[in-house]
Design a protein around this motif. Structure first.
Motif, PDB file in Angstrom:
ATOM      1  N   LYS A   1       0.816  -1.222   0.000  1.00  0.00           N
ATOM      2  CA  LYS A   1       0.000   0.000   0.000  1.00  0.00           C
ATOM      3  C   LYS A   1       0.848   1.270   0.000  1.00  0.00           C
ATOM      4  O   LYS A   1       0.390   2.326  -0.399  1.00  0.00           O
ATOM      5  CB  LYS A   1      -0.919   0.021   1.221  1.00  0.00           C
ATOM      6  N   ASP A   2       2.081   1.156   0.466  1.00  0.00           N
ATOM      7  CA  ASP A   2       2.982   2.313   0.506  1.00  0.00           C
ATOM      8  C   ASP A   2       3.627   2.584  -0.841  1.00  0.00           C
ATOM      9  O   ASP A   2       4.408   3.519  -0.985  1.00  0.00           O
ATOM     10  CB  ASP A   2       4.084   2.092   1.555  1.00  0.00           C
TER      11      ASP A   2
ATOM     12  N   ASN B   1       8.592  -4.388  -3.110  1.00  0.00           N
ATOM     13  CA  ASN B   1       9.641  -5.367  -2.845  1.00  0.00           C
ATOM     14  C   ASN B   1       9.566  -5.904  -1.413  1.00  0.00           C
ATOM     15  O   ASN B   1       9.594  -5.139  -0.447  1.00  0.00           O
ATOM     16  CB  ASN B   1      11.014  -4.756  -3.110  1.00  0.00           C
ATOM     17  N   ALA B   2       9.518  -7.218  -1.278  1.00  0.00           N
ATOM     18  CA  ALA B   2       9.312  -7.871   0.016  1.00  0.00           C
ATOM     19  C   ALA B   2      10.411  -7.565   1.022  1.00  0.00           C
ATOM     20  O   ALA B   2      10.150  -7.511   2.224  1.00  0.00           O
ATOM     21  CB  ALA B   2       9.174  -9.380  -0.179  1.00  0.00           C
ATOM     22  N   HIS B   3      11.650  -7.351   0.575  1.00  0.00           N
ATOM     23  CA  HIS B   3      12.725  -7.103   1.537  1.00  0.00           C
ATOM     24  C   HIS B   3      12.514  -5.814   2.331  1.00  0.00           C
ATOM     25  O   HIS B   3      13.067  -5.653   3.408  1.00  0.00           O
ATOM     26  CB  HIS B   3      14.102  -7.094   0.848  1.00  0.00           C
ATOM     27  N   ALA B   4      11.688  -4.911   1.830  1.00  0.00           N
ATOM     28  CA  ALA B   4      11.397  -3.665   2.537  1.00  0.00           C
ATOM     29  C   ALA B   4      10.215  -3.804   3.491  1.00  0.00           C
ATOM     30  O   ALA B   4       9.788  -2.832   4.095  1.00  0.00           O
ATOM     31  CB  ALA B   4      11.120  -2.555   1.531  1.00  0.00           C
ATOM     32  N   MET B   5       9.702  -5.018   3.643  1.00  0.00           N
ATOM     33  CA  MET B   5       8.509  -5.261   4.465  1.00  0.00           C
ATOM     34  C   MET B   5       8.777  -6.161   5.659  1.00  0.00           C
ATOM     35  O   MET B   5       7.891  -6.386   6.473  1.00  0.00           O
ATOM     36  CB  MET B   5       7.427  -5.911   3.604  1.00  0.00           C
ATOM     37  N   VAL B   6       9.982  -6.681   5.775  1.00  0.00           N
ATOM     38  CA  VAL B   6      10.255  -7.750   6.738  1.00  0.00           C
ATOM     39  C   VAL B   6      10.011  -7.329   8.186  1.00  0.00           C
ATOM     40  O   VAL B   6       9.296  -8.002   8.923  1.00  0.00           O
ATOM     41  CB  VAL B   6      11.687  -8.297   6.561  1.00  0.00           C
ATOM     42  N   LEU B   7      10.601  -6.235   8.634  1.00  0.00           N
ATOM     43  CA  LEU B   7      10.482  -5.900  10.048  1.00  0.00           C
ATOM     44  C   LEU B   7       9.064  -5.490  10.426  1.00  0.00           C
ATOM     45  O   LEU B   7       8.578  -5.846  11.498  1.00  0.00           O
ATOM     46  CB  LEU B   7      11.478  -4.823  10.450  1.00  0.00           C
ATOM     47  N   GLY B   8       8.382  -4.780   9.550  1.00  0.00           N
ATOM     48  CA  GLY B   8       6.984  -4.453   9.823  1.00  0.00           C
ATOM     49  C   GLY B   8       6.143  -5.704   9.982  1.00  0.00           C
ATOM     50  O   GLY B   8       5.275  -5.791  10.851  1.00  0.00           O
TER      51      GLY B   8
ATOM     52  N   ALA C   1       3.105  -6.230   5.905  1.00  0.00           N
ATOM     53  CA  ALA C   1       2.456  -6.798   4.724  1.00  0.00           C
ATOM     54  C   ALA C   1       1.696  -8.067   5.120  1.00  0.00           C
ATOM     55  O   ALA C   1       2.293  -9.019   5.624  1.00  0.00           O
ATOM     56  CB  ALA C   1       3.497  -7.105   3.666  1.00  0.00           C
ATOM     57  N   GLU C   2       0.403  -8.062   4.899  1.00  0.00           N
ATOM     58  CA  GLU C   2      -0.443  -9.191   5.307  1.00  0.00           C
ATOM     59  C   GLU C   2       0.024 -10.504   4.696  1.00  0.00           C
ATOM     60  O   GLU C   2      -0.024 -11.550   5.344  1.00  0.00           O
ATOM     61  CB  GLU C   2      -1.897  -8.920   4.929  1.00  0.00           C
ATOM     62  N   GLN C   3       0.486 -10.458   3.445  1.00  0.00           N
ATOM     63  CA  GLN C   3       0.921 -11.680   2.785  1.00  0.00           C
ATOM     64  C   GLN C   3       2.156 -12.281   3.452  1.00  0.00           C
ATOM     65  O   GLN C   3       2.378 -13.483   3.368  1.00  0.00           O
ATOM     66  CB  GLN C   3       1.126 -11.472   1.282  1.00  0.00           C
ATOM     67  N   LEU C   4       2.962 -11.464   4.128  1.00  0.00           N
ATOM     68  CA  LEU C   4       4.119 -11.979   4.857  1.00  0.00           C
ATOM     69  C   LEU C   4       3.754 -12.372   6.290  1.00  0.00           C
ATOM     70  O   LEU C   4       4.140 -13.432   6.767  1.00  0.00           O
ATOM     71  CB  LEU C   4       5.247 -10.948   4.880  1.00  0.00           C
ATOM     72  N   THR C   5       3.012 -11.510   6.969  1.00  0.00           N
ATOM     73  CA  THR C   5       2.615 -11.789   8.346  1.00  0.00           C
ATOM     74  C   THR C   5       1.822 -13.090   8.437  1.00  0.00           C
ATOM     75  O   THR C   5       1.974 -13.852   9.392  1.00  0.00           O
ATOM     76  CB  THR C   5       1.788 -10.615   8.907  1.00  0.00           C
TER      77      THR C   5
ATOM     78  N   ASP D   1       7.726   9.784   5.503  1.00  0.00           N
ATOM     79  CA  ASP D   1       6.698  10.124   6.489  1.00  0.00           C
ATOM     80  C   ASP D   1       5.943   8.892   6.975  1.00  0.00           C
ATOM     81  O   ASP D   1       5.688   8.746   8.170  1.00  0.00           O
ATOM     82  CB  ASP D   1       5.706  11.137   5.905  1.00  0.00           C
ATOM     83  N   TYR D   2       5.577   7.980   6.057  1.00  0.00           N
ATOM     84  CA  TYR D   2       4.810   6.803   6.468  1.00  0.00           C
ATOM     85  C   TYR D   2       5.645   5.873   7.352  1.00  0.00           C
ATOM     86  O   TYR D   2       5.118   5.217   8.255  1.00  0.00           O
ATOM     87  CB  TYR D   2       4.245   6.045   5.257  1.00  0.00           C
ATOM     88  N   GLN D   3       6.967   5.827   7.144  1.00  0.00           N
ATOM     89  CA  GLN D   3       7.834   4.994   7.984  1.00  0.00           C
ATOM     90  C   GLN D   3       7.926   5.577   9.394  1.00  0.00           C
ATOM     91  O   GLN D   3       7.823   4.846  10.383  1.00  0.00           O
ATOM     92  CB  GLN D   3       9.235   4.899   7.372  1.00  0.00           C
TER      93      GLN D   3
END
Length: 125
Positions: free
Chosen positions: A32-33, A37-44, A51-55, A78-80
């Motif tokens: 949504k942001d 790329n999945a590597h930018a979603m890991v810690l969230g 990312a729901e697909q990862l969580t 800002d969103y981060q």
């Protein structure tokens, strides 16, 4: 590229585990942001609000904000910044303040096990 699986696995194996995230980026983005790329979603995702697909792939409890220590963050989008503040993650942006040795030691003393994630310059695209 950073994978969610080893962090999830180790968090299930060790009750008191923290992550030292050494990276210029917080890796809390979602599709949504506008960053696909999945590597930018890991810690969230490891924090349970990424990312729901990862969580959805996680097998163990999510990490809590006090189990994360960022080192080396650069200026945030800002969103981060909103995400980290809303989640209650303690962080410092490197151009404003550095994480001290005593802060790193105090963080490490809280845990039985630590996972250190470092992105080197040659891994960044």
């Amino acid at each position: 590229m950073v994978s969610l699986a080893p962090f999830d696995y180790l968090h299930g194996k060790y009750e008191k585990m923290g992550i030292i995230w050494i990276d210029a980026h917080p890796d809390v983005s979602t599709v949504k942001d506008g960053y696909p790329n999945a590597h930018a979603m890991v810690l969230g995702s490891l924090l349970g609000h990424g990312a729901e697909q990862l969580t959805a792939e996680m097998k163990n409890p999510v990490f809590s904000p006090d189990e994360i220590l960022y080192i080396g963050l650069q200026t945030l989008h800002d969103y981060q910044e909103k995400y980290l503040n809303d989640m209650g993650v303690n962080y410092k942006v490197q151009d404003r303040a550095f994480v001290t040795d005593s802060e790193i030691s105090a963080f490490m003393d809280q845990f039985d096990k630590l996972e250190v994630m470092e992105v080197s310059a040659h891994e960044m695209v």
